[in-house]
Design an enzyme around this catalytic site. Sequence first.
Site, short mmCIF file in Angstrom:
data_model
loop_
_atom_site.label_atom_id
_atom_site.label_comp_id
_atom_site.label_asym_id
_atom_site.label_seq_id
_atom_site.Cartn_x
_atom_site.Cartn_y
_atom_site.Cartn_z
N GLY A 1 -35.92 7.36 -2.56
CA GLY A 1 -37.27 7.87 -1.91
C GLY A 1 -37.29 9.24 -1.76
O GLY A 1 -36.13 9.99 -1.59
N CYS A 2 -38.30 9.62 -1.43
CA CYS A 2 -38.56 11.14 -1.19
C CYS A 2 -37.89 12.00 -0.19
O CYS A 2 -37.21 12.75 -0.06
CB CYS A 2 -40.18 11.71 -1.39
SG CYS A 2 -41.03 10.67 -0.36
N HIS A 3 -38.21 11.37 1.16
CA HIS A 3 -37.66 11.96 2.15
C HIS A 3 -36.33 11.58 2.31
O HIS A 3 -35.27 12.58 2.61
CB HIS A 3 -38.23 11.11 3.74
CG HIS A 3 -39.77 11.36 3.83
ND1 HIS A 3 -40.30 12.50 4.17
CD2 HIS A 3 -40.85 10.54 3.78
CE1 HIS A 3 -41.56 12.54 4.54
NE2 HIS A 3 -42.10 11.07 4.06
N SER B 1 -34.12 11.45 -0.09
CA SER B 1 -33.54 12.51 -1.15
C SER B 1 -33.04 13.78 -0.36
O SER B 1 -31.88 14.35 -0.52
CB SER B 1 -34.40 12.66 -2.48
OG SER B 1 -34.39 11.87 -3.30
#
Length: 307
Positions: A113-115, A117
């Site tokens: 997931g972006c956050h 990472s």
Amino acid sequence: MYNVFIDGSAGTTGLKIVERLSNRKDINLIKLSEELRKDEKARKEALNSADVAFLCLPDQAAIEAVSLVENPKVKIIDTSTAHRVNELWQYGFAEINDFEKKIAKSNRIANPGCHASGFIALVNPLINAGVLNREVALTCFSITGYTGGGKKMIAEYEGEDKPVLYDAPRQYALGQKHKHLPEMQKYCSLDISPIFCPIVADYDRGMEVTVPIFAKDIKCDMDGIKEIYNKTYQGKVVSLASENKEAGFLSANSMRGKDSMQIHVEGNEDRILLVSRFDNLGKGASGAAIQNMNILLGEDQTKGLIL
């Protein structure tokens, strides 16, 4: 020539993967017409004829897509949340825990997931080095551009009738149940999940994740933290920033359009700020997916990336 199918190519992440891979001479993109895009039989045939299949789908649809794959040679990269803490899937953050080698040997990759990472990049090396205890209670706040919310949110922010409240940053996941929390805890080996405060703001791309730490909670100083990051991140994708060139500011869109991640250690002898900056559609999504594909195929992991 590698055959690649993107199931869910009309979504934000899928579109970016298509855009990147369309310029690759070593990639043959398996495409379905608009009429067949959601046809199960056509999708099944495409999935099973691919060397690599990207799943850019909602969680349940991704699980269903996996069930359609009968060819054991097909390598799957799932960009949804569905398999990120599944022990049968390899987590796709190549820079930590010797994961690059594990990704190369796997055929089921869960794209981070972006956050998550940004948080994992900051916390994992410090836990592994033993300078942060696993029982530490952490806080994380993360600001992202609105493209991270998908087509619906993009339409809301870019529409003519955009609500006035959208002009300012908006915090969400107020009940502390964000879907990225399980992977944030698992891949940092934390005893408890952090307090997580995600914020979406009125700009399109870019993410800035911050983990504040009191000096009393970490067993080294800022120079020690930087040394750990430098030892951990020796590749081209994730790196420690050499200095702050923004006159005391850190802009959340500084990495827009790139697939790399930049880490900062700021603060003072009492209070330390760990910060990661990257593009939510780059290292936070499509860029990471392509990096994982390169590793699976035995190619240079940065091939086709914008660094």
